[in-house]
Design a protein around this motif. Structure first.
Motif, PDB file in Angstrom:
ATOM      1  N   ARG A 150       0.589  -1.264  -0.006  1.00  0.00           N
ATOM      2  CA  ARG A 150      -0.096  -0.218   0.120  1.00  0.00           C
ATOM      3  C   ARG A 150       0.989   1.288  -0.097  1.00  0.00           C
ATOM      4  N   TYR A 151       0.427   2.335  -0.792  1.00  0.00           N
ATOM      5  CA  TYR A 151       1.406   3.517  -0.724  1.00  0.00           C
ATOM      6  C   TYR A 151       0.485   4.605  -1.592  1.00  0.00           C
ATOM      7  N   ILE A 152       0.551   5.793  -1.201  1.00  0.00           N
ATOM      8  CA  ILE A 152       0.158   7.141  -2.021  1.00  0.00           C
ATOM      9  C   ILE A 152       1.348   7.676  -2.897  1.00  0.00           C
ATOM     10  N   LYS A 153       0.861   7.730  -4.258  1.00  0.00           N
ATOM     11  CA  LYS A 153       1.789   8.241  -5.099  1.00  0.00           C
ATOM     12  C   LYS A 153       1.425   9.564  -5.330  1.00  0.00           C
ATOM     13  N   ARG A 154       2.457  10.475  -5.566  1.00  0.00           N
ATOM     14  CA  ARG A 154       2.186  11.748  -6.188  1.00  0.00           C
ATOM     15  C   ARG A 154       2.269  12.012  -7.403  1.00  0.00           C
ATOM     16  N   GLU A 155       1.441  12.260  -8.026  1.00  0.00           N
ATOM     17  CA  GLU A 155       1.364  12.251  -9.565  1.00  0.00           C
ATOM     18  C   GLU A 155       1.105  13.692 -10.176  1.00  0.00           C
ATOM     19  N   PRO A 156       1.792  14.286 -11.217  1.00  0.00           N
ATOM     20  CA  PRO A 156       1.623  15.617 -11.542  1.00  0.00           C
ATOM     21  C   PRO A 156       0.083  15.792 -12.141  1.00  0.00           C
ATOM     22  N   LEU A 157      -0.299  17.159 -11.959  1.00  0.00           N
ATOM     23  CA  LEU A 157      -1.537  17.644 -12.449  1.00  0.00           C
ATOM     24  C   LEU A 157      -1.755  17.602 -13.906  1.00  0.00           C
ATOM     25  N   GLY A 158      -0.595  17.887 -14.738  1.00  0.00           N
ATOM     26  CA  GLY A 158      -0.661  17.976 -16.058  1.00  0.00           C
ATOM     27  C   GLY A 158      -0.074  19.249 -16.824  1.00  0.00           C
ATOM     28  N   VAL A 159      -0.860  20.450 -16.955  1.00  0.00           N
ATOM     29  CA  VAL A 159      -0.514  21.588 -17.390  1.00  0.00           C
ATOM     30  C   VAL A 159      -0.831  22.764 -16.313  1.00  0.00           C
ATOM     31  N   VAL A 160       0.292  23.415 -15.747  1.00  0.00           N
ATOM     32  CA  VAL A 160      -0.054  24.506 -14.804  1.00  0.00           C
ATOM     33  C   VAL A 160       0.145  25.963 -15.853  1.00  0.00           C
ATOM     34  N   LEU A 161      -0.887  26.720 -15.448  1.00  0.00           N
ATOM     35  CA  LEU A 161      -0.742  28.125 -15.669  1.00  0.00           C
ATOM     36  C   LEU A 161      -0.310  28.898 -15.015  1.00  0.00           C
ATOM     37  N   THR A 162       0.786  29.618 -15.112  1.00  0.00           N
ATOM     38  CA  THR A 162       1.168  30.465 -13.768  1.00  0.00           C
ATOM     39  C   THR A 162       1.032  32.048 -14.528  1.00  0.00           C
ATOM     40  N   ILE A 163       0.194  32.525 -13.845  1.00  0.00           N
ATOM     41  CA  ILE A 163      -0.043  34.236 -13.987  1.00  0.00           C
ATOM     42  C   ILE A 163       0.856  34.874 -12.993  1.00  0.00           C
ATOM     43  N   GLY A 219      -4.668  28.418  -0.973  1.00  0.00           N
ATOM     44  CA  GLY A 219      -3.486  27.496  -1.830  1.00  0.00           C
ATOM     45  C   GLY A 219      -2.170  27.928  -0.932  1.00  0.00           C
ATOM     46  N   ALA A 220      -1.023  27.427  -1.648  1.00  0.00           N
ATOM     47  CA  ALA A 220       0.448  27.609  -1.067  1.00  0.00           C
ATOM     48  C   ALA A 220       1.365  27.242  -2.120  1.00  0.00           C
ATOM     49  N   THR A 221       2.571  27.872  -1.982  1.00  0.00           N
ATOM     50  CA  THR A 221       3.670  27.558  -2.824  1.00  0.00           C
ATOM     51  C   THR A 221       4.827  27.430  -2.041  1.00  0.00           C
ATOM     52  N   LEU A 222       5.936  26.886  -2.485  1.00  0.00           N
ATOM     53  CA  LEU A 222       7.035  26.599  -1.772  1.00  0.00           C
ATOM     54  C   LEU A 222       6.878  25.310  -0.648  1.00  0.00           C
ATOM     55  N   SER A 223       8.208  24.806  -0.101  1.00  0.00           N
ATOM     56  CA  SER A 223       8.269  23.858   0.775  1.00  0.00           C
ATOM     57  C   SER A 223       7.467  22.253   0.397  1.00  0.00           C
ATOM     58  N   GLN A 224       7.464  21.514   0.944  1.00  0.00           N
ATOM     59  CA  GLN A 224       6.911  20.237   0.621  1.00  0.00           C
ATOM     60  C   GLN A 224       5.338  20.625   0.337  1.00  0.00           C
ATOM     61  N   VAL A 225       4.644  21.568   1.162  1.00  0.00           N
ATOM     62  CA  VAL A 225       3.308  21.744   0.970  1.00  0.00           C
ATOM     63  C   VAL A 225       3.029  22.306  -0.540  1.00  0.00           C
ATOM     64  N   GLY A 226       3.968  22.962  -1.012  1.00  0.00           N
ATOM     65  CA  GLY A 226       3.919  23.720  -2.385  1.00  0.00           C
ATOM     66  C   GLY A 226       3.809  22.480  -3.244  1.00  0.00           C
ATOM     67  N   TYR A 227       4.589  21.404  -3.064  1.00  0.00           N
ATOM     68  CA  TYR A 227       4.613  20.245  -4.067  1.00  0.00           C
ATOM     69  C   TYR A 227       3.287  19.601  -4.048  1.00  0.00           C
ATOM     70  N   GLU A 228       2.533  19.534  -2.855  1.00  0.00           N
ATOM     71  CA  GLU A 228       1.308  18.887  -2.726  1.00  0.00           C
ATOM     72  C   GLU A 228       0.229  19.618  -3.607  1.00  0.00           C
ATOM     73  N   MET A 229       0.370  20.911  -3.790  1.00  0.00           N
ATOM     74  CA  MET A 229      -0.674  21.724  -4.584  1.00  0.00           C
ATOM     75  C   MET A 229      -0.310  21.585  -5.924  1.00  0.00           C
ATOM     76  N   LEU A 230       0.785  21.126  -6.345  1.00  0.00           N
ATOM     77  CA  LEU A 230       1.219  20.752  -7.949  1.00  0.00           C
ATOM     78  C   LEU A 230       1.190  19.316  -8.236  1.00  0.00           C
ATOM     79  N   THR A 231       0.576  18.425  -7.388  1.00  0.00           N
ATOM     80  CA  THR A 231       0.478  17.196  -7.617  1.00  0.00           C
ATOM     81  C   THR A 231      -1.059  16.810  -6.912  1.00  0.00           C
ATOM     82  N   ARG A 232      -1.359  15.289  -7.427  1.00  0.00           N
ATOM     83  CA  ARG A 232      -2.558  14.942  -6.745  1.00  0.00           C
ATOM     84  C   ARG A 232      -2.213  13.335  -6.283  1.00  0.00           C
ATOM     85  N   PRO A 233      -2.858  12.941  -5.398  1.00  0.00           N
ATOM     86  CA  PRO A 233      -2.671  11.757  -4.440  1.00  0.00           C
ATOM     87  C   PRO A 233      -3.257  10.411  -5.400  1.00  0.00           C
ATOM     88  N   LYS A 234      -2.466   9.593  -5.511  1.00  0.00           N
ATOM     89  CA  LYS A 234      -3.175   8.430  -6.159  1.00  0.00           C
ATOM     90  C   LYS A 234      -2.712   7.040  -5.224  1.00  0.00           C
TER      91      LYS A 234
END
Length: 462
Positions: free
Chosen positions: A116-129, A439-454
């Motif tokens: 059992r594990y939870i993988k962090r997968e990318p969201l796809g395409v990120v639009l940065t404004i 939302g949040a950027t930077l740190s490990q939390v920032g990575y959680e915002m840029l991925t989805r759990p699987k």
């Protein structure tokens, strides 16, 4: 053909002009990004890190071009231009360095017969404004982590800083990123709304005004895509009775007036214990008089123009209204010869006798003005710090660590500082509350915002 124009605050001249991308080009860019992203996500994190490190190196190599460009585009004195790239490097390398750990699978306690594990997968395409005021720093907060997480990125930079987006593209190309993985696009506001509403992007990271943030949320309604918003701020500082006056005054002044006060996390209001109030104000005003307002291309200038005359006029109006309502202005604009009406050149101002009935203490100024109020102690300071629609950062100036932690726990804010201000630590989440966004950027939390759990629930015995 629709065009975007950068008018320089230095002399009100046209500095750059670029055509806005056509709708067909926009669709092609996002389609290509989605296609390339699939292969990029399969690369090992260490390989992505190699590319992102090369992008960082390529950007730093452009330093001699970037520093004067910043002065021309948004008024940052060349004296401080290198600091923007220093922060860019710190955040980029910091996020690259923690990517492997932050993106590692989450593994629960072992269970017989199962993997059992939870993988962090990318969201796809990120639009940065990205905004103009810290154009490299704010953009890198999401661009490099998004790429490290396995996403493709489309950047829409502010019209005021057109060339910054092009520098990011230049650095990405130099680093050899797969074609289409990162693309800088010149877009209109209307096009941004259409991109979001059409779900061409899987995540939108926006830094800017509350009003624009609301428009983005409305465009994203019903699309089920992620939206990260870093919006306005009216950040407070509290000087306790045990604070070092000289240290606090010098650092709060810098936190208030750096970049001509055009910082979402700049200090805009100060609360000082009544036992320190008079000497603190005296020291603060004395230090502020040392600023040199002028041409940002002059290496002696320490305070450049605001980004636009209209922005400077807004702050002038706040100051005038506060004085008319009974506030005291401690600096004479005549002592700053470059200060002129109907221009972006605005002298710094320090106000006392202010109250929360005044716009200058409640509405974001985003300019070189700060109000200072007297308080009786921690309870009153916390009440006043929380009397705001915003909550990005709050700084507490004290020798007492326990007191700072206790007060910080009561303040409605995203970041609590003790004896510093206006700084982003890449290892800590950059986030806000209330109208400052979500939302949040930077740190490990920032990575959680840029991925989805699987989740993987694998029974290997039957």
């Amino acid at each position: 053909m629709t065009e975007t124009i950068c008018i320089s605050p230095v002399d009100n001249s046209e500095y750059a002009r670029r055509p806005v991308a056509g709708d067909d080009q926009v669709e092609a860019v996002f389609a290509r990004a989605r296609l390339v992203q699939r292969d990029w996500a399969r690369l090992p994190i260490a390989e992505r890190a190699r590319y992102c490190s090369a992008l960082t190196d390529a950007m730093l190599a452009l330093k001699d071009d970037i520093i004067p460009e910043l002065a021309w585009q948004m008024g940052r004195p060349v004296k401080f231009g290198a600091g923007e790239l220093g922060g860019f490097e710190e955040r980029a390398r910091g996020m690259i360095g923690i990517a492997e750990q932050s993106l590692a699978p989450v593994v629960p306690d072992p269970k017989d017969g199962f993997k059992r594990y939870i993988k962090r997968e990318p969201l796809g395409v990120v639009l940065t404004i990205a905004p103009w005021n810290f154009p490299y720093l704010t953009a890198v907060n999401s661009i490099v982590p998004a790429l490290m997480a396995g996403n493709a990125v489309v950047l829409k930079h502010a019209a005021q800083t057109l060339l910054v987006g092009e520098r990011f593209q230049q650095a990405a190309d130099k680093a050899g990123l797969p074609e289409g993985l990162f693309t800088n696009l010149c877009l209109s506001h209307g096009q941004v709304g259409k991109i979001i509403a059409a779900r061409l992007a899987d995540q939108v990271n926006f830094t800017g005004s509350v009003e624009a943030g609301k428009v983005i949320e409305q465009a994203a309604a019903g699309q089920f895509i992620g939206v990260g918003l870093e919006l306005g701020g009216k950040d407070p500082a509290y000087v306790r009775a045990d604070a070092d006056i000289d240290f606090a005054a010098e650092n709060i002044m810098d936190g208030a007036f750096f970049n001509s006060g055009q910082s979402c996390c700049g200090i805009e209001r100060v609360y000082v214990h009544d036992s320190l109030f008079d000497p603190f104000v005296e020291k603060f005003v004395e230090l502020t008089r040392g600023y040199v307002l002028g041409d940002p291309l002059d290496p002696e200038t320490t305070l450049g123009p605001m980004v636009k005359t209209s922005a400077a006029d807004f702050v002038r109006g706040q100051i005038a209204a506060a004085v008319q309502a009974g506030a005291t202005a401690h600096l004479d604009p005549k002592d700053f010869p470059a200060d002129k009406p109907d221009t972006p050149y605005l002298a710094p101002q320090v106000l006392t006798g202010v109250t929360h009935d005044m716009s200058v203490m409640t509405e974001e100024s985003f300019g070189p003005v700060v109000g200072i109020m007297k308080v009786s102690g921690d309870e009153e300071a916390v009440r006043l710090m929380n009397d705001s629609a915003y909550g990005l950062t709050a700084s507490i100036w004290t020798r007492d660590l326990a007191a700072a932690e206790a007060i910080g726990g009561e303040v409605e804010t995203g970041t609590v500082f003790m004896n510093r201000a206006d700084y982003l630590d890449p290892m800590l989440a950059w986030t806000g509350v209330k109208d400052t966004g979500r939302g949040a950027t930077l740190s490990q939390v920032g990575y959680e915002m840029l991925t989805r759990p699987k989740s993987f629930h694998l029974r290997h015995t039957v």
